[in-house]
Write a protein that holds these residues in place. Sequence first.
Motif, short mmCIF file in Angstrom:
data_model
loop_
_atom_site.label_atom_id
_atom_site.label_comp_id
_atom_site.label_asym_id
_atom_site.label_seq_id
_atom_site.Cartn_x
_atom_site.Cartn_y
_atom_site.Cartn_z
N TYR A 34 0.83 -1.21 0.00
CA TYR A 34 0.00 0.00 0.00
C TYR A 34 0.86 1.26 0.00
N TYR A 66 8.92 1.07 18.37
CA TYR A 66 8.93 -0.39 18.20
C TYR A 66 9.97 -1.04 19.12
N ARG A 110 0.37 -11.27 -8.38
CA ARG A 110 0.34 -10.05 -9.18
C ARG A 110 1.41 -10.09 -10.28
N TYR A 170 -2.68 -8.65 7.78
CA TYR A 170 -2.64 -7.84 9.00
C TYR A 170 -2.78 -8.73 10.25
N ASP A 183 0.52 -10.02 11.34
CA ASP A 183 1.31 -8.96 11.98
C ASP A 183 0.84 -8.72 13.42
N ARG A 222 -6.03 1.45 8.61
CA ARG A 222 -5.38 1.27 7.31
C ARG A 222 -6.25 0.41 6.38
N ASP A 247 -7.69 1.59 2.83
CA ASP A 247 -7.40 0.80 1.63
C ASP A 247 -8.71 0.38 0.96
N LYS A 249 -11.47 2.88 -6.77
CA LYS A 249 -10.69 2.50 -7.96
C LYS A 249 -11.38 1.39 -8.77
N TYR A 250 -11.95 0.42 -8.07
CA TYR A 250 -12.47 -0.77 -8.77
C TYR A 250 -13.99 -0.82 -8.84
#
Length: 409
Positions: free
Chosen positions: A238, A261, A305, A342, A345, A377, A381, A388-389
């Motif tokens: 992203y 962190y 991709r 995510y 993570d 986030r 997104d 966009k789509y």
Amino acid sequence: MTATAGKTVRRAEPIALVLAWLALPALVYYVWICQTYHHGQLVLPSPGMLHQLPRPTLKSMVVIIGWVGYQAILQVLLPGRRALGLPLPDGGRLEYRLNGLLSLLVTIVLLTVLLIGTNTPAWVVGNLGPLLSTTNIVALGVTVFLLLRGRHEPGDSPGPIRRFWYGSELNPRIGRFDLKLFFEARPGLVGWVAIDVCLAARQQQEHVLSASMILVCAFQLAYVLDYFVHEEAVLSTYDIRHEKFGWMLCWGDLVWVPFLYTVQARYLADHDPGLGASALTAITVLNAAGYVVFRRSNLQKHTFRNNPQTPVWGEAPHFITTANGSLLLVSGWWRLARHINYLGDIAMSAAWCLLCGFDSPLPYLYIAYFVVLLVHRERRDNRICQAKYGADWTEYRARVPYRIIPGVY
Ligand code: NDP
């Protein structure tokens, strides 16, 4: 959202951005003050804390500017594979030189020499405050530099505050030197490892190196190492695809990552929670499971991709061909949730926090922030991809209804 409500939100956004611009650094300083003056315990913020704010020193300036410069020199001089980014809106593709892994290894050798031959760990740990203040100034300087370049791109955020915060250029470069890729990874991410190592070395000098400290450093080093081993996959994330380079990214990469962190290692440097073998094993399993989900899912999307014919979990992948030609994977990990990456993570961040035991909530600020970041986030997104789509994204959402946690959220 109605048009009037939308306008009100857009008008209020600059105010929110200014508040966040003040609040985020304040939070990092607050954590530093809790660690430095309150034995790693959360305390109520008070005006007296203003007097405890650390000032930059000449030496901290030399160290931070030297560190950023050193990482830049490694990026320019070390050999690296060339890779093409995904197609840009104008159809072009940027070329990147990927030598992050080599840079990290060279830096680890340098750190080892400094650890053995000098008093660097003690100095770094004792000067984290001035280093933090200096890094804030450097992040501000880079952002102002980007603003002064005055390059704008289509879809630029309106107004100086938004431009400062979000940036104006998607891929600012000086010659072939890509500023976003550099700041995204090098000074901050490698700095995170460097500070961890100094904290562990300081603990060993003053106490005994604890199992929790060894594991937190190992997990985080593995995370950073993994980032560079799969550096090319960063090109489809992203940040690289959609985020322009402004204060938010620059400050996040330079200040937030290395100074926040390291919250667990900083806490553990002075506190050993004395976790037993079964707790340490369970935490290690949680970290490994999170890593598998995080890495396999990100790699799966990246591979898809670049080569949509590659089998996913042993079968030909299912996907949606969008009207603008991009493909959305609906197989494997990406069938389970729209941001299953995510979840991995978040599991790893939970493991890092749990290594600190339960005597102080301070190390857990990390996972609290991380969950908020990733939930926010994912929503951003989602909005971007919906715009966009259009109908293709609506179909994708129907086929993959969960956002992050399959069956739950
Ligand atoms: P993603 O790598 O998931 O990238 C999202 C983009 O991927 C979308 O905008 C879209 O871009 C494309 N995409 C979405 N769904 C699909 C699909 N089904 N098939 C193909 N392409 C799809 O998000 P992030 O960059 O946010 O995260 C990458 C990793 O970095 C994650 O694991 C995250 O947890 C981690 N991360 C870590 C942070 C940290 O501080 N440690 C901070 C932020 C992220 P398009 O279609 O336009 O190409």
